[in-house]
Design a protein around this motif. Sequence first.
Motif, PDB file in Angstrom:
ATOM      1  N   SER A 197      54.803   2.560 120.924  1.00 47.35           N
ATOM      2  CA  SER A 197      53.959   2.204 122.067  1.00 47.35           C
ATOM      3  C   SER A 197      53.588   0.731 121.978  1.00 47.35           C
ATOM      4  O   SER A 197      53.440   0.173 120.898  1.00 47.35           O
ATOM      5  N   HIS A 198      53.502   0.135 123.146  1.00 50.07           N
ATOM      6  CA  HIS A 198      53.175  -1.285 123.223  1.00 50.07           C
ATOM      7  C   HIS A 198      51.726  -1.438 123.675  1.00 50.07           C
ATOM      8  O   HIS A 198      51.318  -0.826 124.642  1.00 50.07           O
ATOM      9  N   GLY A 199      50.992  -2.241 122.980  1.00 48.67           N
ATOM     10  CA  GLY A 199      49.595  -2.429 123.342  1.00 48.67           C
ATOM     11  C   GLY A 199      49.037  -3.674 122.688  1.00 48.67           C
ATOM     12  O   GLY A 199      49.765  -4.644 122.467  1.00 48.67           O
ATOM     13  N   ALA A 200      47.747  -3.635 122.368  1.00 45.58           N
ATOM     14  CA  ALA A 200      47.109  -4.807 121.771  1.00 45.58           C
ATOM     15  C   ALA A 200      46.044  -4.372 120.788  1.00 45.58           C
ATOM     16  O   ALA A 200      45.488  -3.282 120.887  1.00 45.58           O
ATOM     17  N   GLU A 201      45.802  -5.255 119.819  1.00 42.88           N
ATOM     18  CA  GLU A 201      44.640  -5.062 118.949  1.00 42.88           C
ATOM     19  C   GLU A 201      43.547  -5.990 119.455  1.00 42.88           C
ATOM     20  O   GLU A 201      43.802  -7.157 119.746  1.00 42.88           O
ATOM     21  N   ILE A 202      42.364  -5.426 119.593  1.00 36.87           N
ATOM     22  CA  ILE A 202      41.245  -6.219 120.122  1.00 36.87           C
ATOM     23  C   ILE A 202      40.046  -6.099 119.166  1.00 36.87           C
ATOM     24  O   ILE A 202      39.768  -5.009 118.673  1.00 36.87           O
ATOM     25  N   ASP A 203      39.373  -7.215 118.922  1.00 36.39           N
ATOM     26  CA  ASP A 203      38.208  -7.208 118.037  1.00 36.39           C
ATOM     27  C   ASP A 203      36.917  -7.048 118.823  1.00 36.39           C
ATOM     28  O   ASP A 203      36.694  -7.749 119.816  1.00 36.39           O
ATOM     29  N   PHE A 204      36.099  -6.131 118.376  1.00 34.35           N
ATOM     30  CA  PHE A 204      34.763  -5.947 118.949  1.00 34.35           C
ATOM     31  C   PHE A 204      33.751  -6.369 117.886  1.00 34.35           C
ATOM     32  O   PHE A 204      33.759  -5.834 116.779  1.00 34.35           O
ATOM     33  N   GLN A 205      32.897  -7.321 118.238  1.00 36.76           N
ATOM     34  CA  GLN A 205      31.871  -7.779 117.300  1.00 36.76           C
ATOM     35  C   GLN A 205      30.837  -6.676 117.086  1.00 36.76           C
ATOM     36  O   GLN A 205      30.454  -5.995 118.037  1.00 36.76           O
ATOM     37  N   ILE A 206      30.387  -6.492 115.848  1.00 35.62           N
ATOM     38  CA  ILE A 206      29.285  -5.563 115.618  1.00 35.62           C
ATOM     39  C   ILE A 206      27.981  -6.367 115.688  1.00 35.62           C
ATOM     40  O   ILE A 206      27.853  -7.433 115.080  1.00 35.62           O
ATOM     41  N   LYS A 207      27.072  -5.845 116.449  1.00 32.42           N
ATOM     42  CA  LYS A 207      25.851  -6.578 116.759  1.00 32.42           C
ATOM     43  C   LYS A 207      25.066  -6.944 115.496  1.00 32.42           C
ATOM     44  O   LYS A 207      24.861  -6.084 114.630  1.00 32.42           O
ATOM     45  N   GLU A 244      28.301  -9.641 110.539  1.00 33.83           N
ATOM     46  CA  GLU A 244      29.508 -10.472 110.448  1.00 33.83           C
ATOM     47  C   GLU A 244      30.738  -9.678 110.885  1.00 33.83           C
ATOM     48  O   GLU A 244      31.711 -10.236 111.361  1.00 33.83           O
ATOM     49  N   ASN A 245      30.664  -8.372 110.656  1.00 33.49           N
ATOM     50  CA  ASN A 245      31.857  -7.527 110.798  1.00 33.49           C
ATOM     51  C   ASN A 245      32.327  -7.368 112.236  1.00 33.49           C
ATOM     52  O   ASN A 245      31.531  -7.350 113.172  1.00 33.49           O
ATOM     53  N   LYS A 246      33.628  -7.217 112.340  1.00 35.45           N
ATOM     54  CA  LYS A 246      34.220  -6.889 113.642  1.00 35.45           C
ATOM     55  C   LYS A 246      34.901  -5.538 113.522  1.00 35.45           C
ATOM     56  O   LYS A 246      35.375  -5.157 112.446  1.00 35.45           O
ATOM     57  N   LEU A 247      34.960  -4.842 114.642  1.00 34.55           N
ATOM     58  CA  LEU A 247      35.678  -3.575 114.673  1.00 34.55           C
ATOM     59  C   LEU A 247      36.977  -3.802 115.451  1.00 34.55           C
ATOM     60  O   LEU A 247      36.937  -4.154 116.628  1.00 34.55           O
ATOM     61  N   LYS A 248      38.096  -3.641 114.767  1.00 38.25           N
ATOM     62  CA  LYS A 248      39.389  -3.888 115.424  1.00 38.25           C
ATOM     63  C   LYS A 248      39.915  -2.567 115.967  1.00 38.25           C
ATOM     64  O   LYS A 248      39.946  -1.574 115.243  1.00 38.25           O
ATOM     65  N   VAL A 249      40.292  -2.559 117.253  1.00 34.41           N
ATOM     66  CA  VAL A 249      40.845  -1.324 117.826  1.00 34.41           C
ATOM     67  C   VAL A 249      42.287  -1.569 118.246  1.00 34.41           C
ATOM     68  O   VAL A 249      42.699  -2.709 118.463  1.00 34.41           O
ATOM     69  N   TYR A 250      43.029  -0.462 118.348  1.00 34.12           N
ATOM     70  CA  TYR A 250      44.367  -0.539 118.966  1.00 34.12           C
ATOM     71  C   TYR A 250      44.288   0.171 120.302  1.00 34.12           C
ATOM     72  O   TYR A 250      43.785   1.292 120.375  1.00 34.12           O
TER      73      TYR A 250
END
Length: 805
Positions: free
Chosen positions: A227-237, A240-246
């Motif tokens: 499957s073709h898609g993207a990884e996107i980073d969501f900042q955690i409020k 420092e950490n980000k949550l990366k999703v596919y």
Amino acid sequence: MVERYNPNAIEKKWQKIWDKEKTFKTVMDKSKDKFYGLVEFPYPSGAGLHVGHPRSYTALDVISRKRRMQDQVVLYPMGFDAFGLPAENYAIKNKIHPKIVTEENIANFTRQLKSIGFSFDWDRMIDTTDPDYYKWTQWIFVQMFKKGLAYKKEFPINWCPSCKVGLANEEVVGGKCERCGSEVEHKIRNQWMLKITEYADRLIDDLDTVNYLDHIKQQQINWIGRSHGAEIDFQIKDKENKLKVYTTRPDTIYGATYMVIAPEHEIINELADSIENLEEVKAYKDAANKKSEFERTEMNKDKTGIELKGLKAINPVSKEEMPIWVSDYVMITYGTGAIMAVPAHDTRDYEFAKKFNLAIREVVKGGDVSKEAYTDTENGEIINSKLINGLKVDEAKEKIIQILEKEGLASKKTNYKLRDWVFSRQRYWGEPIPMVYCEDHGWTPVDEKDLPVKLPEVENYEPSGDGSSPLADIEEFVKTTCPICGKPAERETDTMPQWGGSSWYYLRYMDPKNDEALVGKEEEAFFGPVDWYNGGNEHTTLHLLYSRFWHKFLYDIGVVSTKEPYMKRTSHGMILGENNEKMSKSRGNVVNPDDIVANYGADTLRTYEMFISEFDKSVAWSDEGVNGIRKYLDRVWRLLDILVDGGHYSEDLEVLINQTIKKVSDDIENMKFNTAISQLMILQNAFVKKNQVTRKELETYLILLNPFAPHITEEMWEKIGNTEQLANQNIWPSYDENKLVADEIDLPVQVNGKMRGKLKVSVNEDKDKIIDLAKQDENVNSFIEGKEIVKLIYVPGKILNIVVK
Ligand code: ANZ
């Protein structure tokens, strides 16, 4: 009157001749076309051949026999996929070496197969448990290791705590050990893996170059799951950490109303201090670990989950704060183990949001999200999404990725469902994995000149009890020296799965006795690739994928010259018991081919199995049907009673005979065996009705029937005075194109009273067919196309007049 048809005597006679004269021996001849027909080689079980086997074997036997009579060099081989669990389990129970059991079973299978008259070249028989064969299976593994495609990794096995043995997936039924019923656990072991994922793209893309049934291609594609898609980073409020999703749907990012992470996601540990309900979250995680992946991903199951209290994620485009949930419908092994949930447009998210009362925001117009998720990506138009409103889904995906890429928050990503292949088994009855472990040099392959690593003779086949194979208890086997430094070292004691030996067997048939190479260059170039592979639907996913992977690897290292092993793949339907259920011992509905051969004859069994239904459909066995075919062959035999001299087709049967030649020839190639046989029945009836068959007619008849019923036809062929066997001759009849239609005439066609063409048709052709033919005539069609036909006047044998507006 000739004597009665006696299949038993006739069949034994011809089988002896075929054996003695090696009638079906395949000899390379570059001046001719070749045909390589392949059927899946059986596991030689103690139960013997099943009536399901001959369905596939007869089908390709029919095709192979026809091709031989068309002067092709035919390779149609048979062998045995003889490593595996049943022989090992039988050995454990009865203390008999699996080798002995396997030999007995192979002998029995061979006897049965010969009794059905398959035209296999028995000199090419292979057996995956023969060290001369598995030497090459091991050799391929070593090459893979050298190219970095085989590596060790910690991986759980199914472990039965009461039997103290690792179980194959097929031995785990509903999470329980198939033998003792105990709950199966997962035990982590260091196992050999093969990097099939490195071939994922080629395994999909090269499907364009082969002729497999559509559903088979689709199964390959689905299993690989690209499957073709993207990884996107969501900042955690406030972190420092980000949550990366596919995600495959970045276009729906404004519709994301919450995030979901897999229970195993590392962020739970990393931010443990900030999670207010940590204990509950841990309890949820423990519960999830007990479930199988199948249980977790099943579509219709009730969704469960728990919110990570104290943490929020920030949507990178809308800047909105979103809750973060933990749920076992998100798998840690896929993508990034975290998702942005878009309930309005994803069914699983929708169910989850409904259950936990989470917001559902429509961002693609077209459906009714108060009722269900709208998942159509073709027709939807983006709404409620500031930066991409009004775009189509595809355009929106591109644009969002572009925007986020600039900020370093997203990148395009292709993902696969396919995982690397766990290649270790903790069993005795398999190919030893030819690797040695040395303290100084780590894992090293056994020197090629020392292959095969043979299975040692042992008394006890019980697994060792700690999860290792029985080989681990055999000191003489385990202790060896390092191929690099010669210091004491230990052998790998895991063996290969049954999929190993069957991943390349079709290559060995081309050159089965070669002891310098797994296949000779010349043989491979002549016989390869397999032209036609038929087998069961249960093997159209994994076996096909694994062997395509091995083949591609062998192509890469120059062992084979083609990128794909099989040019064509078909599958047959299952034969069920008379009661329409799957045949099984416990149901008492198993039909033994030996009984059918003894009571009716092999020709009846063969012809019946080809006549029984459409080839790809499942069908119930019917003794009555078997009887019907036997009666048909009796009638064929009695054609000898009405034989007259004559080297021609009689005038009144000429058309029917030409039609039959065409139909049988075409139907065999299209696997429409049942209609080919019906046509042969029609022709046989016509001879009887006439009470006469000329010698030429009978000869043509016998040739056409020979692929299905080879014994009776050879016998009759000989009885009418021929000395050379049918099977060996370039003798398949051709038909006369001009004699396929009875009493052909040129039918004039008028449009609005003007002559526009002539059609070659039979005098009494029916009206619909005539109109169809008229439309196919270019000139006629140019006068009627796009116009309304108001009247049709058809006088059979005279004229067709079409009146258009
Ligand atoms: C947002 C979204 C919106 C998604 C939408 C789908 C539809 P395939 O085609 O199977 O690759 N996903 C991603 N990783 C996951 C995981 N580890 N476990 C469970 N689900 C996961 O599907 C990819 C989609 O499956 C991804 O795209 C993600 O949900 C989900 F209207 O993201 B989607």
